[in-house]
Scaffold this active site. Structure first.
Site, PDB file in Angstrom:
ATOM      1  N   VAL A 235       8.921   2.420  -4.576  1.00  0.00           N
ATOM      2  CA  VAL A 235       9.260   2.518  -3.147  1.00  0.00           C
ATOM      3  C   VAL A 235       9.560   1.120  -2.586  1.00  0.00           C
ATOM      4  O   VAL A 235      10.566   0.916  -1.906  1.00  0.00           O
ATOM      5  CB  VAL A 235       8.105   3.183  -2.351  1.00  0.00           C
ATOM      6  CG1 VAL A 235       8.475   3.291  -0.875  1.00  0.00           C
ATOM      7  CG2 VAL A 235       7.778   4.562  -2.920  1.00  0.00           C
TER       8      VAL A 235
ATOM      9  N   ASP B  11      -4.764  13.572  -4.798  1.00  0.00           N
ATOM     10  CA  ASP B  11      -3.616  13.132  -4.010  1.00  0.00           C
ATOM     11  C   ASP B  11      -3.373  14.103  -2.845  1.00  0.00           C
ATOM     12  O   ASP B  11      -3.217  13.686  -1.694  1.00  0.00           O
ATOM     13  CB  ASP B  11      -2.386  13.054  -4.932  1.00  0.00           C
ATOM     14  CG  ASP B  11      -1.112  12.705  -4.191  1.00  0.00           C
ATOM     15  OD1 ASP B  11      -0.794  11.519  -4.077  1.00  0.00           O
ATOM     16  OD2 ASP B  11      -0.436  13.642  -3.714  1.00  0.00           O
TER      17      ASP B  11
ATOM     18  N   LYS C 266      -3.875  13.538   1.346  1.00  0.00           N
ATOM     19  CA  LYS C 266      -2.859  13.871   2.346  1.00  0.00           C
ATOM     20  C   LYS C 266      -3.406  14.889   3.343  1.00  0.00           C
ATOM     21  O   LYS C 266      -3.132  14.795   4.546  1.00  0.00           O
ATOM     22  CB  LYS C 266      -1.614  14.410   1.635  1.00  0.00           C
ATOM     23  CG  LYS C 266      -0.921  13.327   0.802  1.00  0.00           C
ATOM     24  CD  LYS C 266       0.088  13.940  -0.152  1.00  0.00           C
ATOM     25  CE  LYS C 266       0.846  12.892  -0.947  1.00  0.00           C
ATOM     26  NZ  LYS C 266       1.576  13.460  -2.088  1.00  0.00           N
TER      27      LYS C 266
ATOM     28  N   LYS D  58      -1.888   6.423   1.065  1.00  0.00           N
ATOM     29  CA  LYS D  58      -2.698   7.600   1.428  1.00  0.00           C
ATOM     30  C   LYS D  58      -4.145   7.457   0.980  1.00  0.00           C
ATOM     31  O   LYS D  58      -5.064   7.860   1.690  1.00  0.00           O
ATOM     32  CB  LYS D  58      -2.075   8.864   0.827  1.00  0.00           C
ATOM     33  CG  LYS D  58      -1.915   8.792  -0.678  1.00  0.00           C
ATOM     34  CD  LYS D  58      -0.724   9.548  -1.213  1.00  0.00           C
ATOM     35  CE  LYS D  58      -0.405   8.995  -2.594  1.00  0.00           C
ATOM     36  NZ  LYS D  58       0.778   9.528  -3.194  1.00  0.00           N
TER      37      LYS D  58
ATOM     38  N   GLU E 146       1.229  10.250 -10.892  1.00  0.00           N
ATOM     39  CA  GLU E 146       0.646   8.952 -10.537  1.00  0.00           C
ATOM     40  C   GLU E 146       0.223   8.243 -11.823  1.00  0.00           C
ATOM     41  O   GLU E 146       0.014   8.889 -12.869  1.00  0.00           O
ATOM     42  CB  GLU E 146      -0.604   9.170  -9.665  1.00  0.00           C
ATOM     43  CG  GLU E 146      -0.339   9.864  -8.338  1.00  0.00           C
ATOM     44  CD  GLU E 146       0.203   8.933  -7.254  1.00  0.00           C
ATOM     45  OE1 GLU E 146      -0.084   7.725  -7.291  1.00  0.00           O
ATOM     46  OE2 GLU E 146       0.937   9.432  -6.380  1.00  0.00           O
TER      47      GLU E 146
ATOM     48  N   GLY F 248       8.290  10.451 -14.960  1.00  0.00           N
ATOM     49  CA  GLY F 248       7.609   9.491 -14.071  1.00  0.00           C
ATOM     50  C   GLY F 248       7.121  10.122 -12.781  1.00  0.00           C
ATOM     51  O   GLY F 248       6.936   9.436 -11.778  1.00  0.00           O
TER      52      GLY F 248
ATOM     53  N   GLU G 154       4.140   7.164   7.976  1.00  0.00           N
ATOM     54  CA  GLU G 154       4.925   8.378   7.700  1.00  0.00           C
ATOM     55  C   GLU G 154       5.044   8.640   6.197  1.00  0.00           C
ATOM     56  O   GLU G 154       5.048   9.786   5.744  1.00  0.00           O
ATOM     57  CB  GLU G 154       6.322   8.230   8.327  1.00  0.00           C
ATOM     58  CG  GLU G 154       7.183   9.444   8.258  1.00  0.00           C
ATOM     59  CD  GLU G 154       6.584  10.628   8.991  1.00  0.00           C
ATOM     60  OE1 GLU G 154       6.575  10.641  10.220  1.00  0.00           O
ATOM     61  OE2 GLU G 154       6.108  11.558   8.309  1.00  0.00           O
TER      62      GLU G 154
HETATM   63  N1  HSE Z   1       1.922  11.844  -6.714  1.00  0.00           N
HETATM   64  C1  HSE Z   1       2.532  12.198  -5.484  1.00  0.00           C
HETATM   65  C2  HSE Z   1       3.139  13.589  -5.621  1.00  0.00           C
HETATM   66  C3  HSE Z   1       3.583  11.194  -5.094  1.00  0.00           C
HETATM   67  O1  HSE Z   1       3.277  14.074  -6.744  1.00  0.00           O
HETATM   68  O2  HSE Z   1       3.442  14.199  -4.625  1.00  0.00           O
HETATM   69  C4  HSE Z   1       4.003  11.285  -3.657  1.00  0.00           C
HETATM   70  O3  HSE Z   1       2.945  11.099  -2.780  1.00  0.00           O
END
Ligand code: HSE
Length: 434
Positions: free
Chosen positions: A17, A202, A206, A106, A191, A188, A130
């Site tokens: 990113v 993850d 969120k 996050k 994570e 890829g 965001e």
């Molecule tokens: N590992 C996260 C996903 C990346 O698969 O959504 C984006 O936050």
């Protein structure tokens, strides 16, 4: 002609990113300047290793390993390092030195959000994030700004792209969990620590961020009930398909009304979703989030949940907003955690179970199972029996319950597991989205 101010932007991190963000800042400088009302000067990019290979070629003179010095004098600090430290220390240092912060972190916000937002409030700075939830999809700003005058009842959806990719491959191509996971790894999508995706961390991070905003309450990762997809097998996906469902890893943030007042439930688990439900059509690495608000009704947000360039779009939006605020002056709009609603235990939620049992294929077994379920006060909606493919003389009974309290449903499964007629509980899945 407008005399534009020059704002110094410090970028921390140049991964998938970060390198795209740097590229956009460099290549779209004049357009960004017009939109932001200020020239955005990329002052430098802090990285661990200046010689590392990157997705995008970046000017070497901008790369530095000295994040601390880069932060001093920056007007906007973009933190894309990930992880807790040193990201937390750098963000606090940036706020203390008068910068606005943009982050996609996050994990940090779900664990140290209160500390960071309190610091920003005290210093009158803004922290924008965001990109932390659902990649490119604008969901934070709608919750924070557009729906600030409404009352959110529920947020419900798919916020992890890699597990959606894996479940979707298993569902549509009949792959095993291992095969689907291998493809996701090769692309890829997972994570660096794949358990973050596979075990639901993850998505739980969120969910904590979304629930905090929606319910004006600090919700941290520890408040989120979390189950991942690590036990989902091709057989379960197959059984789901035959029954008209697909399996999705869902994040649910819900306001609960009770005799003792309001509480919230924030949870992540794989669940059965009808193939007719819009979430069933969320394929590959995409995300989709439903927001149910008292006045606005049902809203749906859909799009790319991950990806370097896609997530960079969310970062750039925050950077332009931070620049506008910097120019306009005044304090940043902070979080509003003052409702402080308690988190209800998972047993309080209402849901529906689909339980698959392996039993001896003998007369009277079904009657005994029905007896156990009805004694527990749970009402059965559907029962289906199929011969077991793995064991001679055994059958699989699939029981779909009516909606009931989770506690009653899980107690029922515990009683079934202990009973003499049940050889094993093959799977237990909640049914959602009805
Ligand atoms: N590992 C996260 C996903 C990346 O698969 O959504 C984006 O936050």
């Amino acid at each position: 002609m407008i005399d534009h101010r020059r704002l110094r932007v410090a970028l921390l991190g140049a991964g998938s990113v970060g390198s795209q963000v740097a590229n956009l800042l460099l290549t779209q400088a004049s357009e960004l300047s017009e939109r932001a009302g200020a020239d955005l000067e990329l002052a430098g990019i802090a990285v661990r290793d200046v010689d590392a290979a990157r997705d995008v070629d970046l000017p070497r003179e901008l790369l530095t390993t000295d994040a601390e010095s880069l932060i001093v004098g920056a007007d906007i600090v973009i933190e894309l390092m990930g992880g807790i430290e040193p990201a937390r220390t750098h963000i606090l240092a940036a706020l203390n030195s008068g910068a606005d912060v943009v982050t996609g972190n996050k994990a940090l916000l779900a664990t140290h959000g209160a500390e960071i937002f309190d610091a920003a409030d005290q210093l009158g700075a803004s922290v924008s994030y965001e990109a932390a939830v659902a990649g490119a999809i604008p969901i934070i700003r709608p919750l924070k700004d557009s729906l600030a005058g409404d009352r959110i009842q529920r947020i419900f959806g798919i916020v992890n792209g890699s597990t959606n990719f894996i479940l979707d491959k298993m569902d549509r191509e009949g792959l095993s969990a291992e095969e689907a996971q291998r493809i996701a790894t090769d692309l890829g999508y997972l994570e660096a620590d794949p358990t973050l995706d596979l075990e639901g961390y993850d998505a739980a991070q969120k969910a904590a961020i979304l629930a905090s905003l929606a319910f004006h309450t600090h919700v941290s990762l520890d408040d989120v009930h979390r189950e991942g997809i690590e036990n989902i097998t091709a057989d379960m996906i197959d059984g789901a398909r035959r029954a008209g469902f697909t399996i999705k890893l869902l994040a649910v943030c819900e306001r609960l009304e009770g005799e003792d007042g309001e509480s919230i439930s924030v949870r992540v688990y794989p669940a059965l979703i009808s193939r007719e439900h819009p979430l069933a059509s969320v394929h590959g690495g995409n995300n989709a989030v439903f927001v149910e608000a008292a006045a606005a009704g049902d809203l749906m947000f859909y799009g790319a949940g991950a990806g370097g360039i896609q997530t960079a779009s969310a970062i750039m939006g925050d950077v332009v907003s931070a620049a506008r605020r910097h120019i306009a002056g005044g304090v940043g709009v902070g979080e509003s955690p003052r409702q402080s609603l308690p988190t209800a235990p998972i047993g309080r939620i209402m849901t529906r179970y689909q339980v698959t049992l392996e039993v001896a294929d003998e007369p009277g077994v079904l009657a005994q199972i029905s007896g156990i379920v009805s004694e527990a006060g749970v009402s059965v909606a559907t029962v289906e029996q199929t011969p077991s493919s793995d064991a001679e003389g055994r059958a699989h009974i699939v029981i779909g319950t009516h909606r009931a309290r989770e506690q009653a449903l899980s107690d029922t499964v515990a009683r079934l597991a202990e009973s003499d007629v049940v050889e094993r509980v093959v799977s237990v899945l909640r049914v959602e989205g009805e």
